[in-house]
Each structure stands twice: as C-alpha cells, then as structure tokens.
Design an enzyme around this catalytic site. Structure first.
Site, PDB file in Angstrom:
ATOM      1  N   GLU A 211       6.880  -2.471   5.972  1.00  0.00           N
ATOM      2  CA  GLU A 211       6.842  -4.454   5.368  1.00  0.00           C
ATOM      3  C   GLU A 211       8.018  -4.304   6.483  1.00  0.00           C
ATOM      4  O   GLU A 211       8.916  -5.143   5.854  1.00  0.00           O
ATOM      5  CB  GLU A 211       7.027  -4.300   3.839  1.00  0.00           C
ATOM      6  CG  GLU A 211       4.916  -4.119   3.827  1.00  0.00           C
ATOM      7  CD  GLU A 211       5.279  -4.188   2.470  1.00  0.00           C
ATOM      8  OE1 GLU A 211       6.404  -4.529   1.468  1.00  0.00           O
ATOM      9  OE2 GLU A 211       4.114  -4.183   1.484  1.00  0.00           O
ATOM     10  N   GLU A 327      -1.980  -0.417   3.033  1.00  0.00           N
ATOM     11  CA  GLU A 327      -1.875  -0.531   0.959  1.00  0.00           C
ATOM     12  C   GLU A 327      -2.224  -1.829   0.817  1.00  0.00           C
ATOM     13  O   GLU A 327      -1.258  -3.649   0.920  1.00  0.00           O
ATOM     14  CB  GLU A 327      -0.384  -0.245   1.266  1.00  0.00           C
ATOM     15  CG  GLU A 327       0.642  -0.433   0.210  1.00  0.00           C
ATOM     16  CD  GLU A 327       1.745  -0.634  -0.240  1.00  0.00           C
ATOM     17  OE1 GLU A 327       2.927   0.249   1.020  1.00  0.00           O
ATOM     18  OE2 GLU A 327       2.332  -1.487  -0.927  1.00  0.00           O
TER      19      GLU A 327
END
Length: 530
Positions: A211, A327
């Site tokens: 991320e 994810e």
C-alpha cells in the site's frame, strides 16, 4: 451479475428479454412472520464463451503482523494472531488450512514495511513495540529465523502455498508529506531470501511493498521509482534462484488502484520483470461506519466503483501480467465486529469473488485468515466464521473458467456461473439473494453451446444444492447453516463435511430471502466447459 454489457457482447440480449417471465405471489413466512414474495425469474448462461479464467486455487487468505495492542476505534481485535506469535499448534488452524488442499496464504500487511529479518548480518532482533511517534505507529520489528522455521514447518504440514511480502522502505526516509526519498536497501531482504532457499522453503511468490502506490495511504512511492525497485528485485530473484528450474513469482505493488500510477508502473516494469500485479480492495469504508449492513445488502454499490476498479485493472495490465487482489477486507481498519465476522459479510465476500473473477482476476486474498474483525477464523477460538465455509465451498465447486451469466426477475439477485470442479462439462451456479422478502424461483437457460452430457458415466437429471443461511435467521450470527444444518467443528477439531441435497432437474431453482445458493448442475454441459 447485473452486467448487462456482457450479455450484449455475446449477442443474446433479444433472447434474454424474450425469455423473462415474472410472476409475483405473496405467501406467509413462518420464520419471520412477514409477507414473503415469490418472484419468478430467469438465469441465462452463455455456453460458448469464457469471459475470464482464474487460477485453479483462486481463493487465498492473508496472515498479518499486527500485534495484540493494535486497536481501531477503541476495539483491539488482533489478540495473538500476528505471524510472530500465532499458535501454530492449534488443531483447528491446521485443519482449516488443510481442508483447502491447498490454500494460498499471503504473508504481509502494513507492518511488513517496518519489518527486518534476522540473518547473519542482522542479529539483533526485537518485536514490534507500539510508539505513535514512529512511522506506522510502531518501532522497527524483526522476524527471528527460529520463528520463520516454525512457520515453514506449519506451511509444509498444512500444504499451504505461500507468498511473502518484503519491506521496500528499508533504508529510506519518509518525508512529512508522505513521499519517500532514498534508495531501497535490499541487503537484508536478499539475505532472508537466500536463507529460505538454503532451507528448502517453498515460497510460491515474493511481493515487494504494501500500500505505497499513488492514492489511499499516507505514504507513497512514485511509480517510476517503484518500477525501478521491482526491476532490481527481479534481478535479485534471478540471481538467488539461478539454479532452480521453477522460480517464485514476483508480485507488486499491493496498493489501491490508481489508473495513472498503475499505467506508468506497468509501462516501466514490463512483463519480463513482474509476474503478478496486486491491488487491494476496501470498498465498504471504515469500521466506524454505522451503515455497513445497509451497504452490504445494496448491490448497486458493487456495480460502480468496484466494477471500475476491476475493469480498470484489466485494461491497464492488458495481459502483460496476472492480476491478483492481494488483500480484500472490504472494511478498512480491521473490519467491524458483528459485521465482517458474521453471515452478513458472505453477501459481500462471495460477490467479490464472483465479480473479480469475471474480470479475469487470477487470485483473491481475503484479509484475513485469522486476525482483526474480518478473519475467516475467530481470532480467539479459531473456530470458523461463516465466510470460511463460503470460501471453502467456492474453492471446491467453482472451476477456473468463468461464464457470462445474467439474471432477470429481481435486482437483488447476484448470479455467477463457472465451469464446475465437480463434473466435466457441467457448471456450478452461485446465486446470492440480498432481498429481505423475495423468494426467487428461477429457470436456467443456456445458449450457444449446450450439449448432452453424462456425470460419472451416467445420464443424470438431478442437481446438487448447497444452501447457506444464517442461524435463527440472524444475519449477524457467527454461525451458518448448510441445508438447514449448522456447520461446526467436531470434538476433534475437524472441519465438518459439507454435503449437498439433490433436487430433480425439473424443479425450478429456488433461493430464499437473504440466503446464498451454490448449485452444481452436471446435466447441463456447455461447450465452453468441455
């Protein structure tokens, strides 16, 4: 799926419209004591064309690094579920992973970019310690090699297929505005990879960073720099595994989709340096949102932002690499108790699996296997939450070829069809009824490639149905019923068998309000599945 454009692409819209038959009846529901409406509809499957393919082991789950003192909105939901202290001797955990045979596991998360690895060059190893003044709220943590050895013993015994997320911030400085400066120090990661190879640990893939893409997080690396890091990473993998016939996959960047950022990233990495482009999905918002239940049962929310993400990923990647959801937790900041660990969440989760596979996503990693409020397993008891059984049914029933499917009669039905894992040529349907009152009776029609077929060498006129409902009709129950029987582990901590009921082919396919149905249909063989 509600994706009318897919029907148009296959040229059977006219047939679809002409085959709609809707007839509403009102009956009394003995359970809820409300008026239940019977809606008759049509399921239309294109039997000739495959609109997407998945990996045979599409279902994946994550294990994270968060310590017990990671709290969100006053709720501390991680307990002892960190990769650093998870009880690997728990029998339910072992049996839950074994049941998939195999289950992909992605090891990573936010703190992977604060993690170093104990090696001969890095011998001082301390755990994560909470410190809000530090980057990501913790000091730099360390993975002891003894713990890595224990984890790999578990992976080997359980048959798990492992992806490991590496720290891409090592050696770098994060500016106040979140931008990252400096070069990636790959020395520690390279030593860790070399150790893993020497020990014979089978790592299916190595992922770089978590991320840190263009939007969605407080820290970011520019696309051209990330591409340069991936190329360097590729060279490390090639060098370390130079004598290995099968090399691990290279995954990156594990971030939130931004078309401009991802387009530049892909352009500068090229397909020779990366195997899997991974992205994350948290489309329902934060765990503090009081309207999550309403969002989950509103299918129109799934047909805009999420569809644009899957469509955009497919367009940008353009077959230059595989696309994975590395994810997917739906609700960020650890999920929400009594929502993302209940039957209610299966409506969102299974729709995610169906929708993503329709756009050629190869693997979908659920956040988490255990940990937070969105685990497939209960964080303290390890007992399966409803989504565990939803994931296991998908894994066992839905094949890797995705068929164009549409439903008419109710806009609260989500419909998906894949070639079946259970029979050659046959299909498995997934129907998700998000309506509180409508019981749907549907006819199945196939066009463009339906052929006569046999199941186990014999003609058959029955289908196998797996009906999932909430215990006592409570959507926020952490127990689930399969064909009316509660699914629970036995006294020896074994995962229960999941047996279907058989239904005559002449009977309409019926799905009750707020329920989920998998239907294996061996008597309908399609050319796309042969």
């Amino acid at each position: 799926m509600g994706l009318k454009q897919l029907v148009l692409e296959f040229g059977f819209w006219v047939l679809f419209i002409s085959s709609i038959f809707t007839n509403n009846l009102v009956v009394s529901s003995n359970v809820d004591k409300i008026q239940e409406v019977i809606t008759r509809g049509n399921i239309l499957v294109d039997g000739k064309n495959v609109i997407g393919t998945t990996d045979p082991n599409f279902v994946c789950a994550t294990l994270d690094w968060w310590p017990h003192d990671q709290c969100d909105y006053g709720n501390c939901s991680w307990d002892q579920s960190s990769l650093l202290n998870l009880d690997l001797n728990n029998k339910i955990l072992m049996n839950a992973v074994k049941a998939f045979s195999p289950l992909k596991l992605r090891l990573g998360g936010t703190l992977q970019d604060r993690l170093i690895y104990e090696t001969e060059l890095q011998q001082h190893c301390i755990p994560f310690i909470k410190n809000n003044s530090n980057l990501l709220g913790y000091n730099q943590g360390c993975l002891p090699l003894s713990r890595w050895d224990q984890l790999n013993t578990f992976f080997n015994k359980s048959g798990a297929v492992v992806m490991f997320g590496l720290n891409v911030l090592n050696g770098r400085f994060v500016m106040r505005n979140g931008s990252v400066v400096g070069s990636w120090n790959s020395t520690n990661a390279k030593s860790f990879i070399e150790y893993s190879l020497r020990k014979g640990y089978k790592i299916h893939g190595w992922e770089l960073g978590n991320e840190l893409t263009g939007t969605g997080t407080a820290i970011r690396i520019e696309a051209d720099q990330y591409a340069s890091d991936v190329i360097s990473f590729h060279n490390i993998i090639q060098k370390v595994y130079k004598n290995e016939k099968v090399k691990p996959l290279i995954l990156a960047p594990g971030g939130f989709f931004n078309p401009i950022w991802f387009k530049e990233f892909i352009h500068k990495t090229t397909s020779t340096n990366i195997d899997v482009v991974s992205h994350h999905i948290y489309n329902l918002g934060p765990g503090s949102d009081m309207n999550l239940a309403e969002k989950i049962l509103n299918p129109s929310l799934f047909d805009h932002e999420v569809v644009n993400t899957f469509r955009g990923m497919r367009s940008v990647i353009n077959n230059s690499a595989q696309v994975w959801v590395g994810e997917g937790g739906g609700i960020y900041r650890s999920g929400r108790n009594q929502v993302s660990n209940t039957f209610l969440f299966s409506f969102w989760y299974l729709d995610q699996l169906g929708l993503s596979s329709s756009y050629d996503t190869k693997t979908y990693c659920r956040q988490t296997l255990i940990g937070g409020n969105y685990g497939l397993l209960n964080t303290t008891t390890f007992k399966p939450n409803p989504d565990y059984y939803s994931a296991l049914l998908w894994h066992r029933l839905m094949g890797n070829k995705v068929l164009s499917t549409n439903f008419s009669g109710s806009n609260k039905i989500r419909a998906y069809a894949h070639c079946s894992k259970q029979s050659q040529g046959g299909i498995t349907l997934l129907l998700i009824n998000m309506d509180k009152m409508n019981r749907v009776e549907a006819k199945l029609n196939a066009v463009n490639g339906s052929i006569t077929c046999r199941h186990n060498g014999k003609m058959t006129n029955v289908r196998e149905e797996y009906r999932l409902t909430a215990k006592n009709g409570n959507l926020q129950s952490q127990s689930v019923l399969l064909n009316g029987k509660e699914l629970i582990v036995d006294d020896e901590d074994n995962i229960p068998p999941m047996e279907p009921v058989t239904v005559n082919a002449e009977q309409p396919i019926t799905i009750a309000p707020l329920s989920i149905l998998f239907a294996h249909i061996p008597y309908l063989c399609l050319r796309a599945c042969s």
